[in-house]
Motif scaffolding. Structure first.
Motif, PDB file in Angstrom:
ATOM      1  N   ASP A 215      19.034  65.626  29.618  1.00 21.40           N
ATOM      2  CA  ASP A 215      18.483  65.263  28.312  1.00 21.40           C
ATOM      3  C   ASP A 215      18.727  63.798  27.956  1.00 21.40           C
ATOM      4  OD1 ASP A 215      17.653  67.924  27.803  1.00 21.40           O
ATOM      5  OD2 ASP A 215      19.683  68.447  27.155  1.00 21.40           O
ATOM      6  N   ILE A 216      19.790  63.206  28.488  1.00 19.35           N
ATOM      7  CA  ILE A 216      20.202  61.877  28.021  1.00 19.35           C
ATOM      8  C   ILE A 216      19.866  60.741  28.972  1.00 19.35           C
ATOM      9  CG2 ILE A 216      22.088  62.828  26.664  1.00 19.35           C
ATOM     10  CD1 ILE A 216      24.026  62.009  28.859  1.00 19.35           C
ATOM     11  N   HIS A 217      19.573  61.040  30.257  1.00 19.38           N
ATOM     12  CA  HIS A 217      19.503  59.939  31.211  1.00 19.38           C
ATOM     13  C   HIS A 217      18.292  59.034  30.995  1.00 19.38           C
ATOM     14  CE1 HIS A 217      16.694  62.615  33.346  1.00 19.38           C
ATOM     15  NE2 HIS A 217      16.301  61.564  34.031  1.00 19.38           N
ATOM     16  N   ASP A 218      17.266  59.498  30.269  1.00 17.89           N
ATOM     17  CA  ASP A 218      16.102  58.657  29.986  1.00 17.89           C
ATOM     18  C   ASP A 218      16.119  58.083  28.572  1.00 17.89           C
ATOM     19  OD1 ASP A 218      14.522  58.316  32.276  1.00 17.89           O
ATOM     20  OD2 ASP A 218      13.742  60.355  32.121  1.00 17.89           O
ATOM     21  N   ASP A 219      17.181  58.340  27.825  1.00 15.09           N
ATOM     22  CA  ASP A 219      17.305  57.784  26.477  1.00 15.09           C
ATOM     23  C   ASP A 219      17.785  56.343  26.609  1.00 15.09           C
ATOM     24  OD1 ASP A 219      17.890  57.050  23.898  1.00 15.09           O
ATOM     25  OD2 ASP A 219      19.251  58.708  23.483  1.00 15.09           O
ATOM     26  N   MET A 220      16.843  55.408  26.505  1.00 18.42           N
ATOM     27  CA  MET A 220      17.177  54.018  26.804  1.00 18.42           C
ATOM     28  C   MET A 220      18.173  53.434  25.804  1.00 18.42           C
ATOM     29  SD  MET A 220      13.373  52.804  27.995  1.00 18.42           S
ATOM     30  CE  MET A 220      13.873  51.222  28.694  1.00 18.42           C
ATOM     31  N   ALA A 221      17.982  53.710  24.525  1.00 25.11           N
ATOM     32  CA  ALA A 221      18.885  53.166  23.517  1.00 25.11           C
ATOM     33  C   ALA A 221      20.238  53.876  23.541  1.00 25.11           C
ATOM     34  CB  ALA A 221      18.256  53.279  22.133  1.00 25.11           C
ATOM     35  N   GLY A 222      20.243  55.176  23.882  1.00 27.22           N
ATOM     36  CA  GLY A 222      21.487  55.930  23.910  1.00 27.22           C
ATOM     37  C   GLY A 222      22.471  55.433  24.945  1.00 27.22           C
ATOM     38  N   ASP A 223      21.947  54.915  26.069  1.00 24.73           N
ATOM     39  CA  ASP A 223      22.785  54.300  27.106  1.00 24.73           C
ATOM     40  C   ASP A 223      23.922  55.233  27.522  1.00 24.73           C
ATOM     41  OD1 ASP A 223      23.636  52.409  28.896  1.00 24.73           O
ATOM     42  OD2 ASP A 223      24.728  51.214  27.419  1.00 24.73           O
ATOM     43  N   GLU A 224      23.574  56.478  27.854  1.00 27.36           N
ATOM     44  CA  GLU A 224      24.594  57.444  28.249  1.00 27.36           C
ATOM     45  C   GLU A 224      24.536  57.791  29.735  1.00 27.36           C
ATOM     46  OE1 GLU A 224      25.850  60.523  25.247  1.00 27.36           O
ATOM     47  OE2 GLU A 224      23.792  60.182  24.553  1.00 27.36           O
ATOM     48  N   THR A 225      23.914  56.945  30.543  1.00 29.13           N
ATOM     49  CA  THR A 225      23.981  57.163  31.986  1.00 29.13           C
ATOM     50  C   THR A 225      25.377  56.809  32.472  1.00 29.13           C
ATOM     51  OG1 THR A 225      23.158  54.926  32.423  1.00 29.13           O
ATOM     52  CG2 THR A 225      21.522  56.681  32.273  1.00 29.13           C
ATOM     53  N   SER A 226      25.703  57.162  33.699  1.00 33.53           N
ATOM     54  CA  SER A 226      27.079  57.022  34.178  1.00 33.53           C
ATOM     55  C   SER A 226      27.482  55.570  34.414  1.00 33.53           C
ATOM     56  CB  SER A 226      27.254  57.805  35.483  1.00 33.53           C
ATOM     57  OG  SER A 226      26.553  57.169  36.547  1.00 33.53           O
ATOM     58  N   ARG A 227      26.528  54.706  34.692  1.00 27.01           N
ATOM     59  CA  ARG A 227      26.789  53.294  35.047  1.00 27.01           C
ATOM     60  C   ARG A 227      27.748  53.187  36.241  1.00 27.01           C
ATOM     61  NH1 ARG A 227      26.047  48.578  31.301  1.00 27.01           N
ATOM     62  NH2 ARG A 227      24.583  49.241  29.684  1.00 27.01           N
ATOM     63  N   LEU A 228      27.662  54.117  37.147  1.00 22.69           N
ATOM     64  CA  LEU A 228      28.519  54.094  38.326  1.00 22.69           C
ATOM     65  C   LEU A 228      27.887  53.379  39.513  1.00 22.69           C
ATOM     66  CD1 LEU A 228      29.950  57.738  38.251  1.00 22.69           C
ATOM     67  CD2 LEU A 228      31.081  55.633  37.511  1.00 22.69           C
ATOM     68  N   SER A 229      26.623  52.998  39.409  1.00 24.75           N
ATOM     69  CA  SER A 229      25.924  52.451  40.576  1.00 24.75           C
ATOM     70  C   SER A 229      26.596  51.211  41.176  1.00 24.75           C
ATOM     71  CB  SER A 229      24.455  52.162  40.240  1.00 24.75           C
ATOM     72  OG  SER A 229      24.333  51.310  39.131  1.00 24.75           O
ATOM     73  N   PRO A 230      27.130  50.260  40.381  1.00 28.89           N
ATOM     74  CA  PRO A 230      27.809  49.126  41.025  1.00 28.89           C
ATOM     75  C   PRO A 230      29.042  49.557  41.824  1.00 28.89           C
ATOM     76  CG  PRO A 230      27.266  48.593  38.750  1.00 28.89           C
ATOM     77  CD  PRO A 230      27.049  50.065  38.922  1.00 28.89           C
ATOM     78  N   TYR A 231      29.740  50.579  41.331  1.00 25.39           N
ATOM     79  CA  TYR A 231      30.951  51.038  42.006  1.00 25.39           C
ATOM     80  C   TYR A 231      30.617  51.800  43.290  1.00 25.39           C
ATOM     81  CZ  TYR A 231      32.749  49.659  37.501  1.00 25.39           C
ATOM     82  OH  TYR A 231      33.043  48.923  36.376  1.00 25.39           O
ATOM     83  N   LEU A 232      29.484  52.479  43.291  1.00 25.23           N
ATOM     84  CA  LEU A 232      29.022  53.114  44.522  1.00 25.23           C
ATOM     85  C   LEU A 232      28.530  52.073  45.513  1.00 25.23           C
ATOM     86  CD1 LEU A 232      27.126  56.134  42.933  1.00 25.23           C
ATOM     87  CD2 LEU A 232      29.195  56.268  44.343  1.00 25.23           C
ATOM     88  N   ARG A 233      27.870  51.042  45.017  1.00 26.42           N
ATOM     89  CA  ARG A 233      27.349  50.003  45.902  1.00 26.42           C
ATOM     90  C   ARG A 233      28.474  49.288  46.666  1.00 26.42           C
ATOM     91  NH1 ARG A 233      27.306  45.801  48.485  1.00 26.42           N
ATOM     92  NH2 ARG A 233      25.654  44.257  48.519  1.00 26.42           N
ATOM     93  N   PHE A 234      29.615  49.043  45.991  1.00 25.65           N
ATOM     94  CA  PHE A 234      30.739  48.366  46.632  1.00 25.65           C
ATOM     95  C   PHE A 234      31.774  49.342  47.186  1.00 25.65           C
ATOM     96  CE2 PHE A 234      29.055  44.705  44.381  1.00 25.65           C
ATOM     97  CZ  PHE A 234      29.293  43.673  45.283  1.00 25.65           C
ATOM     98  N   GLY A 235      31.496  50.632  47.085  1.00 21.81           N
ATOM     99  CA  GLY A 235      32.426  51.603  47.630  1.00 21.81           C
ATOM    100  C   GLY A 235      33.732  51.695  46.863  1.00 21.81           C
ATOM    101  N   CYS A 236      33.751  51.258  45.608  1.00 24.29           N
ATOM    102  CA  CYS A 236      34.939  51.476  44.768  1.00 24.29           C
ATOM    103  C   CYS A 236      35.095  52.959  44.469  1.00 24.29           C
ATOM    104  CB  CYS A 236      34.819  50.692  43.463  1.00 24.29           C
ATOM    105  SG  CYS A 236      34.608  48.916  43.669  1.00 24.29           S
ATOM    106  N   LEU A 237      34.006  53.679  44.571  1.00 25.26           N
ATOM    107  CA  LEU A 237      33.999  55.131  44.474  1.00 25.26           C
ATOM    108  C   LEU A 237      33.362  55.708  45.729  1.00 25.26           C
ATOM    109  CD1 LEU A 237      32.781  56.020  40.855  1.00 25.26           C
ATOM    110  CD2 LEU A 237      35.037  56.503  41.829  1.00 25.26           C
ATOM    111  N   SER A 238      33.895  56.804  46.193  1.00 28.33           N
ATOM    112  CA  SER A 238      33.263  57.552  47.270  1.00 28.33           C
ATOM    113  C   SER A 238      32.123  58.385  46.694  1.00 28.33           C
ATOM    114  CB  SER A 238      34.289  58.464  47.935  1.00 28.33           C
ATOM    115  OG  SER A 238      33.673  59.587  48.519  1.00 28.33           O
TER     116      SER A 238
END
Length: 440
Positions: A215-238
């Motif tokens: 329900d929330i991932h397309d709410d642009m103003a709500g900004d409730e996505t995980s924002r984990l993509s940079p950490y996955l890109r650099f492998g800070c997270l598995s």
């Protein structure tokens, strides 16, 4: 009997938790040298990612020191520096997380040649994806070209066990760890901070929202996505650890992680993904218009939802996923500019800029890639009204329009002439012979 030594060359796997190469080396060898080589050729590509990288390396060094080891830093050609250090410490072998980009595969090939020449072993490990790129293959093909059948196969794939962080890391005596320079200044003032502990905290804090993700991932103003993509890109997270904590392999969030795996297996089979159309026979009659490209890049196209996305990109080094689709569709479908230009701009600014994901998604939007419906388009006004219904996202990033209320913010060209004249905001870009219906 003398101690056995190995080197683990860290590239974009900057963590200690669930790190197969590091865990295996610490289990099998007496001494382990975690090594990162600062490659000048990569440092120039994106000031934002360079800063994020240095922040992540500083955190990784702290984590390794807490375990009795250290992060060894060298600068120069990764292959030459790795082999030089391996010979100096008498290493028997080198461990490396497997990667799929052309640059990574060239590095792997050169490193293998040098290891063979110096009678050292080179072993590749999983860890950058959940399912390794070559593990799933369709009947009669070397990779999946369409996402849906890949997702079905991926859901049933057996994955490796998640690994604990090593309790102890022991360096050989006398190794100079080298100096890690202070993080350089990036270009985006509001960029996220790199590092494994930051990433793990971000994941923990976001997980309660997982049940509402659809329900929330397309709410642009709500900004409730995980924002984990940079950490996955650099492998800070598995990515495997993230999927395990998310749980449901059928869920919409884990499906996004599968998209990441999907594009990695595409890139493994088609390493020219960032420079050549993936779909054979794709139409590529792009225009050249430097003025339009610059306006799009700087967020001054006169299309509010597009400008908001591009300004978020420049301010944060990150952009909401729905905004990525809208801005990419606007560049390729309305301005009719080459998707490769978009790849380059995103790669310049994005903290999560990655050859596989960035290029794969751009080609999907442009109709040259893996989309089973290559002629689909994105009407930016309809997208804005659906995913930013009260205009809060636009007003956040385009302050020139802050005084306009409601949906009117998405079509300022329809305001009365006096109201338009009072705005310090450009009119929409025009494309010769292709004025879209939403501007008429």
């Amino acid at each position: 009997m003398s101690d056995r030594t190995a080197i683990v060359l860290l590239t974009r796997d900057l963590r200690v938790h669930d790190h197969p190469a590091l865990a295996s080396a610490c289990s099998a060898f007496d001494r382990v040298v975690p090594l990162h080589v600062l490659d000048p050729a990569l440092q120039r590509l994106s000031p934002n990612r360079t800063r994020f990288l240095h922040q992540s390396l500083a955190e990784l060094r702290d984590a390794l020191r807490q375990r009795g080891g250290d992060l060894v830093i060298r600068r120069g050609d990764p292959v030459a520096e790795t082999v030089r250090l391996a010979r100096a410490v008498g290493a028997e072998g080198i461990g490396l997380s497997a990667d799929v980009s052309r640059h990574a595969r060239r590095r792997e090939r050169r490193l293998r040649e040098e290891c063979d020449r110096h009678r050292m072993s080179l072993r590749l490990f999983p860890g950058l994806t959940i399912v390794e790129p070559g593990d799933l293959r369709p009947a009669g093909g070397d990779h999946y070209k369409v996402f849906s059948p890949y997702f079905r196969a991926w859901q049933g794939a057996k994955v490796r066990e998640e690994l604990a962080a090593p309790r102890r890391v022991r360096l050989p005596d006398g190794v100079d760890p080298g100096r890690l320079p202070d993080p350089p200044r990036g270009d985006s003032p509001d960029a996220m901070v790199g590092g494994e502990s930051v990433a793990r905290r971000q994941l923990t804090e976001w997980l309660p929202a997982l049940g509402r993700y659809d329900d929330i991932h397309d709410d642009m103003a709500g900004d409730e996505t995980s924002r984990l993509s940079p950490y996955l890109r650099f492998g800070c997270l598995s990515p495997l650890a993230v999927a395990n904590r998310a749980g449901d392999r059928d869920g919409p969030y884990v499906r996004q992680l599968c998209w990441r795996d999907f594009y990695h297996q595409v890139t493994a089979a088609f390493p020219d993904l960032s420079s050549r159309a993936y779909r054979r026979g794709a139409r590529e009659d792009w225009r050249y218009d430097k003025h339009a490209l610059d306006a799009w890049t700087e967020g001054r196209t006169g299309m509010p939802i597009v400008d908001a996305g591009m300004r978020q990109l420049r301010a944060e080094g990150w952009m909401h996923n729905r905004a990525r689709l809208i801005t990419a569709g606007y560049l390729t479908r309305h301005l009719r500019l080459d998707w490769r230009s978009g790849v380059a701009v995103f790669f310049r600014w994005l903290l999560d800029g990655d050859v596989a994901d960035n290029s794969g998604n751009w080609q999907w939007v442009a109709g040259t890639g893996n989309d089973a419906r290559p002629h689909r388009g994105f009407n930016p006004v309809r997208q804005a009204e659906r995913y930013d219904p009260d205009g809060a996202y636009v007003r956040r990033y385009v302050p020139e329009l802050a005084s306009i209320g409601g949906k009117a913010v998405h079509q300022p060209w329809r305001l009365p002439e006096r109201a338009r004249a009072a705005l310090d905001y450009p009119p929409p870009l025009k494309v010769p012979g292709a004025e879209p219906v939403w501007l008429r």
